[in-house]
Design a protein around this motif. Structure first.
Motif, short mmCIF file in Angstrom:
data_model
loop_
_atom_site.label_atom_id
_atom_site.label_comp_id
_atom_site.label_asym_id
_atom_site.label_seq_id
_atom_site.Cartn_x
_atom_site.Cartn_y
_atom_site.Cartn_z
N LEU A 1 0.83 -1.20 0.00
CA LEU A 1 0.00 0.00 0.00
C LEU A 1 0.87 1.26 0.00
CD1 LEU A 1 -2.78 1.27 0.03
CD2 LEU A 1 -2.82 1.04 2.53
N GLN B 1 1.95 1.79 -3.45
CA GLN B 1 0.85 2.26 -4.30
C GLN B 1 0.56 3.74 -4.05
OE1 GLN B 1 -2.49 -0.36 -4.41
NE2 GLN B 1 -3.88 1.19 -5.22
N PRO C 1 -4.19 -3.95 -1.48
CA PRO C 1 -4.07 -2.51 -1.70
C PRO C 1 -4.74 -2.05 -2.98
CG PRO C 1 -1.98 -3.41 -0.94
CD PRO C 1 -2.88 -4.58 -1.19
N PHE D 1 -8.85 5.50 0.28
CA PHE D 1 -7.59 5.74 0.99
C PHE D 1 -7.72 6.97 1.90
CE2 PHE D 1 -3.66 8.30 1.06
CZ PHE D 1 -2.89 7.48 1.85
#
Length: 636
Positions: A226, A229, A302, A310
Motif C-alpha cells: 500500500l 501504491q 491494496p 484511501f
C-alpha cells in the motif's frame, strides 16, 4: 493510475498454463492449511465452494509477483495460489485428468524447502488412488501411506499444511459435480495478476518487507504494498511534512492507537488488518468485494483502494487517534441493549479490532460511531449518545444479513450522519430519502419531534427503548397515547412492559387476555398444518419475541393488550370481559379455565376448519399417527 489497467485478469488455470509459479525461498511456509488456521481456511473454502455450487463468479483481487525468466515468483498471494493449486489438483484427480495435464501441474513449485518442492513433484508424478474415498475419509492418510512418501516430510510445515488442506478440500468439495469443468472451462474464480516489474517495483521492496529475517505477516505485506501504491498513484501531497505521511503514521501514531490491543507476543498485526478491512468495507456503495472481505479480511489487497477510500482510511485512523476513549466509552451505555453476541467491548472500535466473526450489524454500528468522529470536530457526549441510540434502534429492528441490506444500512447512516451532532433536531426537520428500515426511521422521526417539543420527554422515551422487550421499538406504546404524556408512558413501561413482557415468554394469562381482544383471532398471525389431525395449526404466541415482532403486523392486538394492562391485572381483565354469544365454546373455555393452556407446552393448537373445536398440541409437533393424534387434547 488504475492498477487494474496494468494488471491481467485471469483464472488460476490460465496462469498455470502460461507460466511457471515458484514460491521463492524468501516467502514463509504455506499457512492456510495449518490446524490453528481453521477459521481462515473454512472462510476461504466456503467462498470457493459457494462460487462453484451456485456458479456465482468472484474476484480474489491482486496476485503480486515478479517474472524471473519464464517463472513468476509471487510476493503476495502465495496462500491463495497454493490453495487454488491444491483445489485444481483434487478435481483433476477426481476426473482422472491429472496425467493429461501433468506438464501444467508441474509448473507449480515451492522453493522454501527442498522437501516442499519434492512433495509438489510427487503429487503430480506418483500414483495416488482416491476413487474409492468417501467424504469422511482422510485424503492425507492415503498420501502418507504411499511408499514414495518420506516420513520426514511430515516435519515440513508446508507439506503438513498442504495435507491438512487436502483433507479440508476433500471434505468440502466431495459432492461438487463437474468441479474440474467449472474451474477450467469457466472464469468463475479470477484474480488480477500484477507483474511488479511492470508496476515499477524493485528488489528493495523485498528487502524492506523481509528486513527482520522473520516470516512476514499478511499485514506487513499489505502495508508495504500500500505504501508503494500511495507513492506510485500520488495519493499524498508532496508538500506533506514527513510526520503527516501514511508511512510515518502507520509505524508511529496509529501503532500507538493499536498498541493496547497487542497479543502476548506484542503483535497486533491481525487486529490492524481486520480494522483496515472493515474501514474499507464501510466505504462500499456497491456489492463488489464485500462478501470476500467479510469472510476473510486477509483477502483485502491494496489494489482494492482508490483515492477516496484511501483518504477515508487516513481520516478514520486520525479520528480515532485523537478521540478520548474514556469519553467515548462512557457515552455508550446502550451497548448492553444490542442483541449482538459480542457485548463485552467498551466501544465499536475495540469490537472491530478484537472480535472474531464480525457481523454486518456490528459493522453498521462501527460506521455510525466512525461517522460521528469524522464529521464532528468537537466531541459532545450527549449528542454522540443520542446519535448512536438512533442507529442502534434502527439496527436492532431491521434485518442486515447480506451485502444488499448492508449497503442499504450504510446508505441510511451516511445520510443521517449529516445531522449526527443533533440527530433529534435533524430528524424533526428533514425528510429521510433512504428507504432502508423505513418503518423504524419513521418511528425515530416521531420520537425526535416529541423530544424537540420538550426535553422532559426524552428520558421516558429512552427508558422504554432500553427495556429488553422494546430494544428501541416503542411505536405500540406511543399509539396507546392520544397525546404524548411522559407520566403515562412511564406507567406503560413499569405496569406492562417490565411486569409482563421482559421475560423470555409471556404467561398463559396474557394469552387468555389476547383471546378477549378484537375479533379474538390474534393467532392468525401464524399458520401451518397438523397432518396428524388434518387440521389447520395455529400458535398462541410462541414467546415474547414473537409477541413483539409478529404482532407488529396486527398492531391493534398489542396496543389494546397494553391499554388493558396499564391499570388492570390479567385476571381483572378476564373477569370484566363480556363473552359474545357467538363465540365458540372451545375459546370460552380457554379464556375461563386458567389451567387449560398449560397442556400445550409450546403454545401450539389445531383449530377445526369450522371453528367448532380445537386441540391442544403438547409440543411443537406430534407424529402423524394414532399415537400422535391421541397426544392432542380435544377442547369442545
Amino acid at each position: 493510475m488504475d492498477n487494474k489497467k496494468t494488471a491481467e485478469k485471469m483464472p488460476f488455470w490460465q496462469l498455470l498454463q502460461n507460466s511457471k509459479i515458484e514460491i521463492p525461498i524468501i516467502q514463509r511456509d504455506y499457512a492456510q492449511g495449518r490446524p490453528e488456521q481453521i477459521k481462515v481456511r473454512e472462510r476461504f473454502l466456503n467462498t470457493l465452494h459457494n462460487t462453484l455450487e451456485f456458479s456465482q463468479g468472484i474476484e480474489l483481487d491482486f496476485i503480486y509477483g515478479s517474472q524471473v525468466d519464464d517463472t513468476m515468483q509471487p510476493l503476495d498471494g502465495q496462500q491463495r495460489l497454493t490453495t487454488l493449486y491444491l483445489l485444481h489438483w483434487y478435481f483433476a484427480k477426481k476426473a482422472n485428468l491429472l496425467s493429461e495435464f501433468k506438464k501444467f501441474f508441474k509448473n507449480f513449485s515451492y522453493e522454501t524447502r527442498i522437501s516442499s518442492r519434492e512433495f509438489c513433484e510427487a503429487l503430480v508424478s506418483e500414483n495416488i488412488d482416491i476413487d474409492h474415498l468417501q467424504s469422511t475419509d482422510k485424503l492425507s492418510e492415503i498420501i502418507i501411506d504411499r511408499p514414495w512418501f518420506f516420513l520426514s516430510w511430515k516435519n515440513d510445515p508446508t507439506i503438513s499444511a498442504m495435507l491438512n488442506m487436502l483433507d479440508a478440500i476433500h471434505h468440502k468439495f466431495y459432492n461438487i459435480e463437474q468441479g474440474w469443468q467449472k474451474l477450467t472451462d469457466t472464469k468463475l474464480i479470477q484474480f488480477y495478476h500484477l507483474d511488479l516489474d511492470n508496476f515499477g517495483l524493485s528488489d528493495d521492496l523485498y528487502i524492506k518487507m523481509n528486513a527482520r529475517g522473520k516470516p512476514l505477516t499478511t499485514f506487513e505485506n499489505f502495508k508495504a504494498l500500500l505504501e508503494k501504491q500511495i507513492s506510485v498513484d500520488n495519493w499524498e501531497e508532496k508538500s506533506l511534512i514527513p510526520t503527516e505521511k501514511f508511512a510515518y503514521k502507520i509505524d508511529n501514531t496509529w501503532t500507538d492507537l493499536l498498541w493496547c490491543f497487542r497479543d502476548e507476543n506484542d503483535l497486533f498485526d491481525d487486529g490492524f488488518l481486520q480494522l483496515i478491512s472493515n474501514i474499507y468495507l464501510i466505504t462500499r456503495t456497491k456489492k463488489e468485494n464485500i462478501q470476500q472481505i467479510s469472510n476473510e479480511p486477509t483477502l483485502l489487497m491494496p489494489g482494492m483502494f482508490d483515492k477516496n477510500s484511501f483518504d477515508y482510511l487516513v481520516q478514520t485512523l486520525d479520528s480515532y487517534s485523537r478521540v478520548d476513549f474514556k469519553q467515548l466509552n462512557s457515552s455508550l451505555p446502550m451497548m448492553k441493549y444490542l442483541h449482538f453476541k459480542d457485548i463485552n467491548y467498551e466501544n465499536f472500535f475495540e469490537l472491530i479490532v478484537k472480535s472474531e466473526g464480525i457481523t454486518y450489524p456490528q459493522r453498521v454500528m462501527f460506521f455510525a460511531q466512525t461517522s460521528y468522529l469524522n464529521i464532528n470536530a468537537k466531541f459532545d457526549s450527549d449528542n454522540f449518545a443520542d446519535w448512536m441510540r438512533v442507529i442502534r434502534n434502527v439496527v436492532n429492528n431491521s434485518t442486515i444479513d447480506n451485502d444488499e441490506s448492508f449497503i442499504g444500512a450504510l446508505g441510511l447512516v451516511r445520510e443521517l450522519a449529516q445531522g449526527s451532532n443533533d440527530i433529534y433536531k435533524y430528524l424533526s426537520e428533514n425528510s429521510v430519502i433512504s428507504k432502508f428500515a423505513s418503518k423504524q426511521v419513521e418511528e425515530e422521526g416521531l420520537k425526535a419531534k416529541t423530544i424537540i417539543v420538550s426535553m422532559d420527554n426524552k428520558q421516558p422515551i429512552h427508558q422504554l427503548e432500553d427495556t429488553k422487550f422494546c430494544q428501541g421499538r416503542i411505536k405500540f406504546a406511543l399509539d396507546c397515547l392520544a397525546t404524548f404524556d411522559p407520566t403515562q408512558l412511564n406507567k406503560i413501561r413499569t405496569n406492562v412492559v417490565e411486569k409482563y413482557f421482559n421475560a423470555n415468554d409471556i404467561t398463559n394469562d396474557i394469552r387468555r387476555v389476547l383471546l378477549t381482544i378484537g375479533d379474538n383471532k390474534f393467532y392468525y398471525y401464524w399458520g401451518s398444518w397438523l397432518y396428524a389431525l388434518n387440521q389447520p395449526k395455529r400458535c398462541l404466541i410462541a414467546n415474547t419475541e414473537d409477541l413483539k415482532k409478529s404482532l407488529s403486523e396486527y398492531n391493534y392486538y398489542l396496543k389494546e393488550l397494553t391499554q388493558l394492562l396499564v391499570d388492570n391485572h390479567p385476571a381483572e381483565v378476564i373477569a370484566d370481559y363480556q363473552i359474545p354469544k357467538d363465540m365458540p365454546n372451545w375459546k370460552k373455555r380457554l379464556i375461563q379455565e386458567p389451567g387449560l393452556l398449560e397442556k400445550s407446552k409450546q403454545h401450539y393448537v389445531a383449530i377445526s376448519r369450522d371453528d367448532s373445536r380445537c386441540w391442544l398440541i403438547p409440543l411443537s409437533r406430534v407424529a402423524n399417527s394414532d399415537e400422535g393424534r391421541l397426544l392432542c387434547e380435544e377442547v369442545i
